[in-house]
Design a protein around this motif. Structure first.
Motif, PDB file in Angstrom:
ATOM      1  N   GLY A 324       0.796  -1.232   0.000  1.00  0.00           N
ATOM      2  CA  GLY A 324       0.000   0.000   0.000  1.00  0.00           C
ATOM      3  C   GLY A 324       0.822   1.272   0.000  1.00  0.00           C
ATOM      4  O   GLY A 324       0.278   2.370   0.009  1.00  0.00           O
ATOM      5  N   CYS A 325       2.138   1.169  -0.034  1.00  0.00           N
ATOM      6  CA  CYS A 325       2.970   2.365  -0.016  1.00  0.00           C
ATOM      7  C   CYS A 325       3.129   2.919  -1.426  1.00  0.00           C
ATOM      8  O   CYS A 325       3.452   2.194  -2.347  1.00  0.00           O
ATOM      9  N   GLU A 326       2.889   4.194  -1.577  1.00  0.00           N
ATOM     10  CA  GLU A 326       2.955   4.802  -2.900  1.00  0.00           C
ATOM     11  C   GLU A 326       4.163   5.730  -3.032  1.00  0.00           C
ATOM     12  O   GLU A 326       4.160   6.649  -3.840  1.00  0.00           O
ATOM     13  N   GLN A 339      -2.817  11.699  -1.993  1.00  0.00           N
ATOM     14  CA  GLN A 339      -3.538  10.690  -2.771  1.00  0.00           C
ATOM     15  C   GLN A 339      -3.139   9.272  -2.379  1.00  0.00           C
ATOM     16  O   GLN A 339      -3.778   8.316  -2.798  1.00  0.00           O
ATOM     17  N   CYS A 340      -2.088   9.144  -1.577  1.00  0.00           N
ATOM     18  CA  CYS A 340      -1.685   7.813  -1.122  1.00  0.00           C
ATOM     19  C   CYS A 340      -2.691   7.353  -0.069  1.00  0.00           C
ATOM     20  O   CYS A 340      -2.970   8.074   0.881  1.00  0.00           O
ATOM     21  N   PRO A 341      -3.246   6.143  -0.240  1.00  0.00           N
ATOM     22  CA  PRO A 341      -4.272   5.690   0.705  1.00  0.00           C
ATOM     23  C   PRO A 341      -3.765   5.598   2.149  1.00  0.00           C
ATOM     24  O   PRO A 341      -4.556   5.644   3.091  1.00  0.00           O
ATOM     25  N   GLY A 354       6.314   4.631   4.907  1.00  0.00           N
ATOM     26  CA  GLY A 354       7.253   4.885   3.815  1.00  0.00           C
ATOM     27  C   GLY A 354       8.275   5.920   4.237  1.00  0.00           C
ATOM     28  O   GLY A 354       8.084   6.671   5.190  1.00  0.00           O
ATOM     29  N   ALA A 355       9.372   5.951   3.486  1.00  0.00           N
ATOM     30  CA  ALA A 355      10.487   6.817   3.870  1.00  0.00           C
ATOM     31  C   ALA A 355      10.171   8.297   3.689  1.00  0.00           C
ATOM     32  O   ALA A 355      10.749   9.153   4.352  1.00  0.00           O
ATOM     33  N   LEU A 356       9.231   8.629   2.798  1.00  0.00           N
ATOM     34  CA  LEU A 356       8.927  10.046   2.554  1.00  0.00           C
ATOM     35  C   LEU A 356       8.263  10.702   3.761  1.00  0.00           C
ATOM     36  O   LEU A 356       8.073  11.902   3.814  1.00  0.00           O
ATOM     37  N   ALA A 363       8.564  14.700   1.103  1.00  0.00           N
ATOM     38  CA  ALA A 363       7.358  15.382   0.641  1.00  0.00           C
ATOM     39  C   ALA A 363       6.141  15.029   1.506  1.00  0.00           C
ATOM     40  O   ALA A 363       5.334  15.889   1.834  1.00  0.00           O
ATOM     41  N   CYS A 364       6.005  13.764   1.886  1.00  0.00           N
ATOM     42  CA  CYS A 364       4.823  13.362   2.661  1.00  0.00           C
ATOM     43  C   CYS A 364       4.833  14.007   4.048  1.00  0.00           C
ATOM     44  O   CYS A 364       3.811  14.502   4.519  1.00  0.00           O
ATOM     45  N   ALA A 365       5.991  13.997   4.702  1.00  0.00           N
ATOM     46  CA  ALA A 365       6.079  14.617   6.032  1.00  0.00           C
ATOM     47  C   ALA A 365       5.806  16.116   5.939  1.00  0.00           C
ATOM     48  O   ALA A 365       5.141  16.696   6.792  1.00  0.00           O
TER      49      ALA A 365
HETATM   50  S1  SF4 Z   1       5.517   7.960   2.827  1.00  0.00           S
HETATM   51 FE1  SF4 Z   1       3.888   8.942   1.612  1.00  0.00          FE
HETATM   52  S2  SF4 Z   1       3.673   7.670  -0.211  1.00  0.00           S
HETATM   53 FE2  SF4 Z   1       4.872   6.477   1.250  1.00  0.00          FE
HETATM   54  S3  SF4 Z   1       3.334   5.258   2.342  1.00  0.00           S
HETATM   55 FE3  SF4 Z   1       3.590   7.120   3.539  1.00  0.00          FE
HETATM   56  S4  SF4 Z   1       2.021   8.531   2.784  1.00  0.00           S
HETATM   57 FE4  SF4 Z   1       2.198   6.886   1.267  1.00  0.00          FE
END
Ligand code: SF4
Lengths: 380, 100
Positions: A324-326, A339-341, A354-356, A363-365
């Protein structure tokens, strides 16, 4: 919060924003048909969100967040290898704090430490060197991580260890270089990029010429930028101006710190200690040719991969990203973090999947930390 | 880890290893000045440098140092760098016995 007021020089910020808007109008950039500008460096991503630059700039500018956060592109397999080395009883494993929470397949370094491994956060590879001097009966391993800004520090530390004849200090080298993933992104037919804001502190080391190919071979403008908000705005304006005038050049907005040819001592140390690996794996981007460094034969005694038979030295490795990691889609700009579930549900800065989500430069953080507040309080 | 932090070089601690004491926001830290060493090491005393993971990577002027520090504080990166330095000191102080 009125973001423009937060700038050190609000007047200068407003003037730059007005010029950006003017230039966007002149080239016909709109919300529907924006100019896509990639900021390569994670420090820039963080600053863009912190100051809400993506909201303050004309809607004709769309920022794409690049792969320049070393923690975010670290594959799980490499974290597993760190844990494997760290769990040896004779080892003191040293690392920058940033890497502690990156999830591995089984555990992060943080969890390995809780389970009893001797893992220590250090500020500098020089701290690891000092630990090796103080603990001659232990193996001190430093996790060499990062782009050209941190690569000289491990190269110089290995040279120093070699001068002193230390036999209990090694580096687990995972250094990567900025230009190859940019080339990989430019070669991706789905990528729509119009220009780049380049990482200033990387260029402080390697200079501006390694980016020549972006302008010369791909016809895209790139402006090497400082990380202060005004630097970023000015650099965006410089990219837009190049587009408007039909130019594609490497420009240096951060010349007060970045010399054209970089830092010669650091470049020489990198050259002396490291060589290119044929290819290296990036989380979300896959294997990229000539994008990672390994320790040269002459410094083999300081190579943790050789000493412990781990990593690329050990041959084939397979990696599976978590279910489920995008991260890959986000990293290549195909998907927004929201948009990542998993975003904000299975994946938060406290419990990153995920590492982001691990580092404030991911970017996610950055979306998670600053996105909510800004959505509720639109900029003036 | 990538951004670095300005510090003022206040004292040379080990000329052969090219090490100096830098004052980083009031915290004294031993750093390597190898990357910025072009003349005699003594000339560096009093100068400001951008310090990345324990290495002085570029000489900057005082005004640039102040502006950079302000931006780093805004981003929370200055605090992070100072915490990392404290962690490093802790790592060095830590004994080796507890893992028997
Ligand atoms: S780091 Fe971002 S893309 Fe990766 S699983 Fe977490 S929210 Fe989704």
């Amino acid at each position: 919060m009125k973001y423009a007021e937060e700038f050190r020089d609000p007047k200068a910020a407003k003037a730059l924003l007005a010029k950006i808007a003017e230039t966007c109008d002149a080239i016909g950039a709109t919300k529907e048909k924006p100019v896509y500008i990639m900021e390569i460096c994670g420090g820039h991503t963080h600053a863009i969100f912190r100051y809400g630059l993506d909201k303050l700039t004309h809607p004709g500018v769309e920022f794409i967040h690049g792969p320049g956060c070393p923690v975010c592109v670290l594959p799980m397999a490499r974290v597993d290898e760190c844990v494997e080395i760290a769990e040896r009883r004779d080892v003191i494993f040293t690392t920058f704090g940033d890497a502690m929470r990156v999830p591995g397949q089984k555990k992060s370094l943080m969890q390995a430490k809780a389970d009893g491994a001797d893992i220590r956060m250090v500020y500098s590879p020089l701290d690891a060197l000092e630990l090796a001097r103080r603990n001659p009966d232990r193996e001190v391993v430093f996790f060499g991580l990062g782009f050209e800004t941190t690569t000289p520090s491990t190269a110089l530390s290995i040279q120093q260890a070699s001068r002193e004849g230390l036999t209990n200090f090694t580096v687990f080298c995972n250094h990567i270089t900025v230009p190859p993933p940019i080339k990989a992104l430019l070669d991706d037919p789905y990528m729509m990029l119009d220009g780049f804001v380049g990482p200033g502190h990387v260029s402080m080391v390697i200079g501006t010429h390694p980016y020549d190919f972006i302008a010369e071979d791909y016809g895209k403008p790139i402006v090497v930028a400082g990380f202060e908000p005004l630097d970023l705005l000015q650099s965006v304006l410089m990219v837009l101006t190049q587009i408007k005038e039909g130019r594609a050049e490497v420009e240096n907005q951060y010349s007060r710190v970045v010399p054209e040819h970089g830092n010669p001592v650091s470049v020489a140390a990198i050259e002396d200690v490291y060589e290119m690996r044929p290819s290296f794996e990036w989380r979300g981007l896959g294997e990229i040719d000539k994008s990672g460094l390994r320790i040269r034969e002459k410094y083999r005694a300081y190579d943790a991969e050789e000493k412990f038979g781990i990593g690329y030295a050990a041959g084939e490795r397979s990696v599976q990203e978590p279910e489920g990691c995008e991260c890959g889609a986000v990293m290549t700009g195909r998907m927004k973090p929201t948009q990542c579930p998993q975003f904000g549900k299975g994946c938060t800065p406290e419990m990153p999947l995920g590492a982001l989500m691990v580092s404030s430069e991911g970017a996610c953080a950055a979306y998670y930390q600053y996105g909510g507040a800004r959505a509720a309080e639109p900029a003036e | 880890m990538c951004l670095g932090i300005p510090g003022q070089i206040v004292e040379i601690t080990d000329e052969s290893r090219m090490m100096a004491l830098a004052d980083v926001s009031g915290v004294k830290r031993e750093v390597s000045v190898a990357p910025v060493l072009t003349g005699s090491i003594e000339e560096l005393i009093g100068k400001w440098a951008l310090i990345h993971v324990g290495f002085a990577m570029a000489i900057i002027d005082e005004e640039e140092a102040a502006a950079t520090l302000e931006a780093l504080h805004d981003l929370g990166e200055a605090q992070e760098a100072l915490e990392a330095m404290a962690e490093g000191d802790k790592a060095l102080a830590q004994g080796t016995e507890e893992r028997a």
